[in-house]
Structures are given as structure tokens and as C-alpha cells.
Design an enzyme around this catalytic site. Sequence first.
Site, mmCIF file in Angstrom:
data_model
loop_
_atom_site.group_PDB
_atom_site.id
_atom_site.type_symbol
_atom_site.label_atom_id
_atom_site.label_comp_id
_atom_site.label_asym_id
_atom_site.label_seq_id
_atom_site.Cartn_x
_atom_site.Cartn_y
_atom_site.Cartn_z
ATOM 1 N N LYS A 43 -9.034 -0.772 -5.691
ATOM 2 C CA LYS A 43 -9.131 -0.064 -4.420
ATOM 3 C C LYS A 43 -10.519 0.530 -4.237
ATOM 4 C CE LYS A 43 -7.887 2.053 -0.669
ATOM 5 N NZ LYS A 43 -6.693 2.683 -0.159
ATOM 6 N N ALA A 72 -4.467 14.626 5.692
ATOM 7 C CA ALA A 72 -4.136 13.361 6.351
ATOM 8 C C ALA A 72 -3.066 12.646 5.546
ATOM 9 C CB ALA A 72 -5.383 12.498 6.439
ATOM 10 N N ASP A 125 1.257 2.693 3.535
ATOM 11 C CA ASP A 125 0.375 3.839 3.306
ATOM 12 C C ASP A 125 1.182 5.146 3.311
ATOM 13 O OD1 ASP A 125 -1.941 5.201 2.736
ATOM 14 O OD2 ASP A 125 -2.695 5.189 4.791
ATOM 15 N N HIS A 163 2.797 14.606 1.460
ATOM 16 C CA HIS A 163 2.038 15.860 1.299
ATOM 17 C C HIS A 163 3.019 17.015 1.469
ATOM 18 C CE1 HIS A 163 -2.125 14.344 1.360
ATOM 19 N NE2 HIS A 163 -1.711 13.461 2.242
ATOM 20 N N HIS A 207 -4.428 -0.905 6.110
ATOM 21 C CA HIS A 207 -3.957 -0.086 7.234
ATOM 22 C C HIS A 207 -4.862 -0.216 8.463
ATOM 23 C CE1 HIS A 207 -6.887 2.567 5.373
ATOM 24 N NE2 HIS A 207 -6.060 2.976 4.438
ATOM 25 N N HIS A 235 1.531 5.337 -1.737
ATOM 26 C CA HIS A 235 1.124 6.497 -2.543
ATOM 27 C C HIS A 235 2.367 7.111 -3.173
ATOM 28 C CE1 HIS A 235 -3.019 6.662 -0.986
ATOM 29 N NE2 HIS A 235 -2.477 6.149 0.100
ATOM 30 N N LEU A 236 2.371 7.185 -4.494
ATOM 31 C CA LEU A 236 3.543 7.720 -5.200
ATOM 32 C C LEU A 236 3.287 9.067 -5.866
ATOM 33 C CD1 LEU A 236 5.019 4.508 -6.901
ATOM 34 C CD2 LEU A 236 6.028 5.818 -5.016
ATOM 35 N N ARG A 237 1.990 9.442 -6.034
ATOM 36 C CA ARG A 237 1.647 10.712 -6.700
ATOM 37 C C ARG A 237 2.168 10.742 -8.148
ATOM 38 N NH1 ARG A 237 -1.627 10.877 -2.403
ATOM 39 N NH2 ARG A 237 -0.751 11.850 -0.567
ATOM 40 N N LEU A 290 -5.230 9.077 8.142
ATOM 41 C CA LEU A 290 -6.498 8.345 8.187
ATOM 42 C C LEU A 290 -6.265 6.920 7.730
ATOM 43 C CD1 LEU A 290 -8.954 11.016 6.765
ATOM 44 C CD2 LEU A 290 -8.832 10.184 9.116
ATOM 45 N N ASN A 326 -5.390 7.094 -6.109
ATOM 46 C CA ASN A 326 -6.170 8.312 -5.785
ATOM 47 C C ASN A 326 -5.456 9.579 -6.231
ATOM 48 O OD1 ASN A 326 -4.236 7.837 -3.768
ATOM 49 N ND2 ASN A 326 -5.401 8.996 -2.238
ATOM 50 N N HIS A 359 0.861 -1.198 0.000
ATOM 51 C CA HIS A 359 0.000 0.000 0.000
ATOM 52 C C HIS A 359 0.888 1.237 0.000
ATOM 53 C CE1 HIS A 359 -3.743 2.242 1.666
ATOM 54 N NE2 HIS A 359 -2.898 3.111 1.147
ATOM 55 N N HIS A 404 -10.390 0.690 2.048
ATOM 56 C CA HIS A 404 -10.182 1.668 3.118
ATOM 57 C C HIS A 404 -11.368 1.481 4.065
ATOM 58 C CE1 HIS A 404 -8.754 5.649 4.752
ATOM 59 N NE2 HIS A 404 -9.895 5.451 5.377
#
Length: 350
Positions: free
Chosen positions: A103, A269, A253, A257, A178, A19-21, A225, A45, A17, A140
Site C-alpha cells: 500500500k 476521516a 474502505d 473510528h 476507492h 481497515h480492521l485495526r 477521504l 495503517n 480494501h 491512495h
Amino acid sequence: MTQHPQRLTIRRPDDWHLHLRTGAMLRAVLPHSAAQLGRAIVMPNLVPPVITAAQAETYRAEILGALPAGSRFQPLMTAYLTDGTDPDDLEAGKKAGIFTAVKMYPAHATTNSAHGVTDLEKVAPCLDRMAKVGLPLLVHGEVTDQKVDIFDREAVFIDTVLPKIRNRHPDLKIVLEHITTAEGVAVVRKYGPTGKLAATITAHHLMINRSSIFAGGIRPHLYCLPIAKRETHRLALREAATSGEPWFFFGTDSAPHPIGAKESACGCAGIYTAATAVELYTQVFDEEGKLDRLEAFTSLNGPAYYDLPPNDDTITLEKSGLTVPDILDIDGKTAVLPFRSGERLDWRLV
Ligand SMILES: [Zn+2]
């Protein structure tokens, strides 16, 4: 293994899990994960979200193009499930080797989840097809009803929504992502043996509790979150992660940011742990006296659940300590603050 090893070699871990953007953020954070991991389940996302196989293929190409030279890191792509997702596109994406999982965000559960699922009935045809073609559902697991206390949203989801999905789609493989509660641990333990339920556990939820967010003042960089819960839950997570049970595995996760978006009147979050993910987990297992179970959690249980072979190479960790990197510059204007930035960890990847 001796009881207090100073050096440890394990199969290369994967992150189930991450997040790479995109763009400059992707280029800045990807080298951290690529240096540690064999593979990662990449979250969809983005703005706009990655919904179709064609979008996932484009995103995968961007990630591969941003990899450091010589890296063998493999991004495993996911589809962002919406009320309007086409089951045929999911199946085609799976067959073409583009999608590894799907997801599901309940609408408005977390960052960029406004396109999420509003009604389980609307996605039932997708979930049926996923069960048929072997695409796991990554959930989630929080209800989004604002009347439910933020610290209870995971437990209420497990009570009220998860049984609906499991009962309606008994052949669907689900990853409860998570997990942050003793209730999460219990439900995964109960249904893990069916082969249809597993969970990822983040490094930060093994290290912080809800009091940490308010230690000496409000700490926006510890806001994520699902939100961290009370200490009893953190202890339950540590016990589960280090238990060696095959239904618990590595999933950071990690979510970068910009500092300005975190340190704000309404901060986002997400916690950025990718810079030292393996070291953070290793520290937890060492503190628990369970280093002999680290490899199962980081490198074996996840691939087994996804019907994939473990990585064919290894990593070595040394108990010589590491200072977590300071602020990570993204593009000269924005920066990301890694979890535990500037602090010492006990282990380092060599
Ligand atoms: Zn996430």
C-alpha cells in the site's frame, strides 16, 4: 435471472480494501466482515504501521486469533510502503505467503499516513521488485499539496502522479483505490485492458455525494477521504461499478473510528460500512437494474486481478429488508456508528 428477483445466490464476495485495526476494535469489527466475506485485503495503517513481513505476520496472527470460531475468513496482508522499505523484505514476504500487496500512501494523505512516501524515486527499487515478483501496488490516489482543493486532489493525482508511476514501472499491477471521480473511472477504463490498472469502489461513494455531508447540518460520519464528490461523479461511479467491466471491484474502505473521534471539532476521516457491506452494494446494483452484474463486481473481478481463484462457497441474499445495526460497542467506553445506522436496506444476507 428474472428482472426482479427476491432471492439471489452469488459466490462469496471478498473485500479488496478493509481497515480492521487492532485490539478491542479489531475484535468488535472483525465478526461483521468474517460473516460476509471470504477474504479481505487488510490495510496496514496501524500505529505504528505494518511495514515489514515480520510485522505483517504478527498482525495476521492477531486477526486470525480474533476470528469467530469456525470462520474461514482469510486476511490478505499488505505492507505499508515507506521511503525506507527494503525490496528484499517485500520479496521474501511475498514468497512466504505473507504479503498479497503493498500500500502506498502519499505522506499525510489520510488517517495514520505520516510514514507515507515522500518521493517516488526513493521507492522505485521497491516498485521494480514488486513488478518482478507479482506484488500489486495499492494507491491512495490523492495529491497532498494543501494548495490543491480537497475536491480536486484525486483528479490532480491521476493527471500528475499516476502517469509517472505507470511510465516508470509499466509491468507493475496497480489498484487505484476507492475512486471517487469520473476522471478515476476514465483512467481505469483506458488502461484496464493492459491488465495493469484496476480500481476499487466503496459502497458509500456509490450512495452519497458531497452535498450529503452537509444535508441539514454537518454530518461528520459521512466525512471520508477521498471526500465524496459532486453528484455527476457519484453517477459515473455507479455506472462503472455496475458495468460488469473486470477492472472495477468491491473494496469498502470500511474504517471504524470511535464516535468521539468523528464527532469532534476536527473529526477523523472514515466510514464504517463493514456491518452491511454486501447489502449496501446489492442495493445499488438493484437500484440500477444490474443485479445480474453484482457477482462479477463483488466476487469475480477482484480475485481475477490478483490471480487468485474465486471463493468456493456462495452467499444468498433475500429482498426482505434489514435494519442497519445501531451503535457498535467496542469496549464499554468507545463505540462505532455504522453507515446508515438504524435505516432500512432492501436486501439481507440469509
Ligand atoms: Zn482506506
